[in-house]
Design a protein around this motif. Structure first.
Motif, PDB file in Angstrom:
ATOM      1  N   GLU A  62       6.903   5.750   4.196  1.00 24.28           N
ATOM      2  CA  GLU A  62       5.447   5.845   3.976  1.00 24.28           C
ATOM      3  C   GLU A  62       4.707   4.749   4.745  1.00 24.28           C
ATOM      4  O   GLU A  62       3.598   4.959   5.240  1.00 24.28           O
ATOM      5  CB  GLU A  62       5.142   5.733   2.473  1.00 24.28           C
ATOM      6  CG  GLU A  62       3.683   5.794   2.100  1.00 24.28           C
ATOM      7  CD  GLU A  62       3.076   7.184   2.236  1.00 24.28           C
ATOM      8  OE1 GLU A  62       1.826   7.262   2.323  1.00 24.28           O
ATOM      9  OE2 GLU A  62       3.818   8.186   2.276  1.00 24.28           O
ATOM     10  N   SER A  72       1.367   4.211  -3.049  1.00 21.20           N
ATOM     11  CA  SER A  72       1.296   5.657  -2.814  1.00 21.20           C
ATOM     12  C   SER A  72       2.541   6.361  -3.342  1.00 21.20           C
ATOM     13  O   SER A  72       2.456   7.388  -4.022  1.00 21.20           O
ATOM     14  CB  SER A  72       1.122   5.923  -1.315  1.00 21.20           C
ATOM     15  OG  SER A  72       1.147   7.303  -1.054  1.00 21.20           O
ATOM     16  N   VAL A  95      -2.324   3.350  -8.965  1.00 23.83           N
ATOM     17  CA  VAL A  95      -0.958   2.881  -9.189  1.00 23.83           C
ATOM     18  C   VAL A  95      -0.888   1.963 -10.404  1.00 23.83           C
ATOM     19  O   VAL A  95       0.171   1.841 -11.030  1.00 23.83           O
ATOM     20  CB  VAL A  95      -0.400   2.177  -7.928  1.00 23.83           C
ATOM     21  CG1 VAL A  95      -1.090   0.831  -7.681  1.00 23.83           C
ATOM     22  CG2 VAL A  95       1.109   1.986  -8.048  1.00 23.83           C
ATOM     23  N   HIS A 147      -7.418   1.903  -8.018  1.00 21.99           N
ATOM     24  CA  HIS A 147      -6.006   1.508  -8.029  1.00 21.99           C
ATOM     25  C   HIS A 147      -5.218   2.408  -8.981  1.00 21.99           C
ATOM     26  O   HIS A 147      -4.754   1.950 -10.029  1.00 21.99           O
ATOM     27  CB  HIS A 147      -5.856   0.051  -8.469  1.00 21.99           C
ATOM     28  CG  HIS A 147      -6.699  -0.920  -7.711  1.00 21.99           C
ATOM     29  ND1 HIS A 147      -6.433  -1.272  -6.406  1.00 21.99           N
ATOM     30  CD2 HIS A 147      -7.820  -1.598  -8.055  1.00 21.99           C
ATOM     31  CE1 HIS A 147      -7.343  -2.138  -5.996  1.00 21.99           C
ATOM     32  NE2 HIS A 147      -8.197  -2.341  -6.963  1.00 21.99           N
ATOM     33  N   GLU A 188       0.840  -1.203   0.000  1.00 23.62           N
ATOM     34  CA  GLU A 188       0.000   0.000   0.000  1.00 23.62           C
ATOM     35  C   GLU A 188       0.878   1.258   0.000  1.00 23.62           C
ATOM     36  O   GLU A 188       0.604   2.221  -0.724  1.00 23.62           O
ATOM     37  CB  GLU A 188      -0.920  -0.005   1.224  1.00 23.62           C
ATOM     38  CG  GLU A 188      -1.927   1.127   1.231  1.00 23.62           C
ATOM     39  CD  GLU A 188      -2.876   1.039   2.425  1.00 23.62           C
ATOM     40  OE1 GLU A 188      -3.413   2.090   2.802  1.00 23.62           O
ATOM     41  OE2 GLU A 188      -3.075  -0.070   2.975  1.00 23.62           O
ATOM     42  N   ALA A 189       1.923   1.223   0.788  1.00 27.46           N
ATOM     43  CA  ALA A 189       2.847   2.364   0.827  1.00 27.46           C
ATOM     44  C   ALA A 189       3.552   2.537  -0.510  1.00 27.46           C
ATOM     45  O   ALA A 189       3.717   3.660  -1.010  1.00 27.46           O
ATOM     46  CB  ALA A 189       3.880   2.157   1.945  1.00 27.46           C
ATOM     47  N   CYS A 222       2.734   6.334  -7.200  1.00 26.50           N
ATOM     48  CA  CYS A 222       1.792   7.300  -7.771  1.00 26.50           C
ATOM     49  C   CYS A 222       2.311   8.725  -7.649  1.00 26.50           C
ATOM     50  O   CYS A 222       2.119   9.543  -8.542  1.00 26.50           O
ATOM     51  CB  CYS A 222       0.427   7.202  -7.076  1.00 26.50           C
ATOM     52  SG  CYS A 222      -0.571   5.826  -7.621  1.00 26.50           S
ATOM     53  N   THR A 223       2.973   9.007  -6.537  1.00 22.92           N
ATOM     54  CA  THR A 223       3.443  10.369  -6.267  1.00 22.92           C
ATOM     55  C   THR A 223       4.705  10.716  -7.048  1.00 22.92           C
ATOM     56  O   THR A 223       4.805  11.803  -7.633  1.00 22.92           O
ATOM     57  CB  THR A 223       3.721  10.551  -4.761  1.00 22.92           C
ATOM     58  OG1 THR A 223       2.539  10.234  -4.031  1.00 22.92           O
ATOM     59  CG2 THR A 223       4.137  11.967  -4.444  1.00 22.92           C
TER      60      THR A 223
END
Length: 199
Positions: free
Chosen positions: A28, A10, A95, A93, A6-7, A13-14
């Motif tokens: 994260e 994130s 990502v 999702h 999950e981290a 994506c960032t």
């Protein structure tokens, strides 16, 4: 492991895959880099595990979105239902888009994504064949490829917006796809005999 994935989602994506680091992912996730390395040897291993899980879920999604359609289904309804299913998956999702369509996809993920794309083209061909029963196979393939290209371009816009503006872009994407295919199908409802011969 779920917390780390999950981290990672994130962070990817960032920052994108290339700029991401295992330290940023650990931070994260709220764990030490040493804890991360107990599960994954490097960033690529994390991306591959995440990609594998997402592609498995995506296969389920397109199986449902591009499955058999009721004989009375209109082209507009079929397009709308498929777009909704795929957009919902990608919005849940983000990502997936970041990993699968970025310029720096890890090697194994790129190979699996190519295989997924070929399968997806085949499923779109099956859907289109039901509405274009007289079209030559090469034409169906080209139309399927263009539909996926339009979808990918539209998805990038959709993911860049939220709320009512995102919904407006989803509707625009449906309109574009429908107006592209509709002249080819001449506005017919799904042909029952075409359904019977679908793979």
């Amino acid at each position: 492991m779920a917390q780390l994935l999950e981290a990672a989602a994130s962070v990817f994506c960032t920052t994108g895959y290339t700029a991401a680091s295992t330290n940023a992912i650990a931070r994260e996730a709220g764990v030490s880099p040493g804890t991360l390395y107990q599960f994954f040897p490097n960033k690529e291993a994390i991306a591959i595990e995440l990609g594998d899980r997402l592609m498995h879920e995506m296969r389920t999604t397109y199986g449902e979105a591009l499955g058999p359609v009721a004989p009375a289904t209109t082209l507009e309804d079929a397009v709308g239902a498929a777009v909704d299913r795929f957009v919902d998956f990608n919005c849940e999702h983000p990502v997936f888009f970041a990993l699968m369509h970025g310029p720096d996809i890890p090697g194994r993920i790129a190979e699996e994504h190519d295989a997924l794309h070929l399968t997806l083209v085949s499923r779109v061909e099956g859907l289109l064949s039901a509405f274009l029963p007289d079209a030559p196979a090469a034409g169906i393939t080209r139309t399927a490829q263009v539909c996926l290209g339009i979808y990918k371009a539209g998805l990038e816009l959709i993911l860049a917006h939220e709320g009512a503006e995102r919904a407006a872009y989803v509707q625009e994407l449906k309109n574009v796809l429908f107006r592209y295919v509709e002249p080819l199908a001449e506005g017919r409802a799904l042909a029952t005999d075409a359904l019977a011969t679908r793979p």
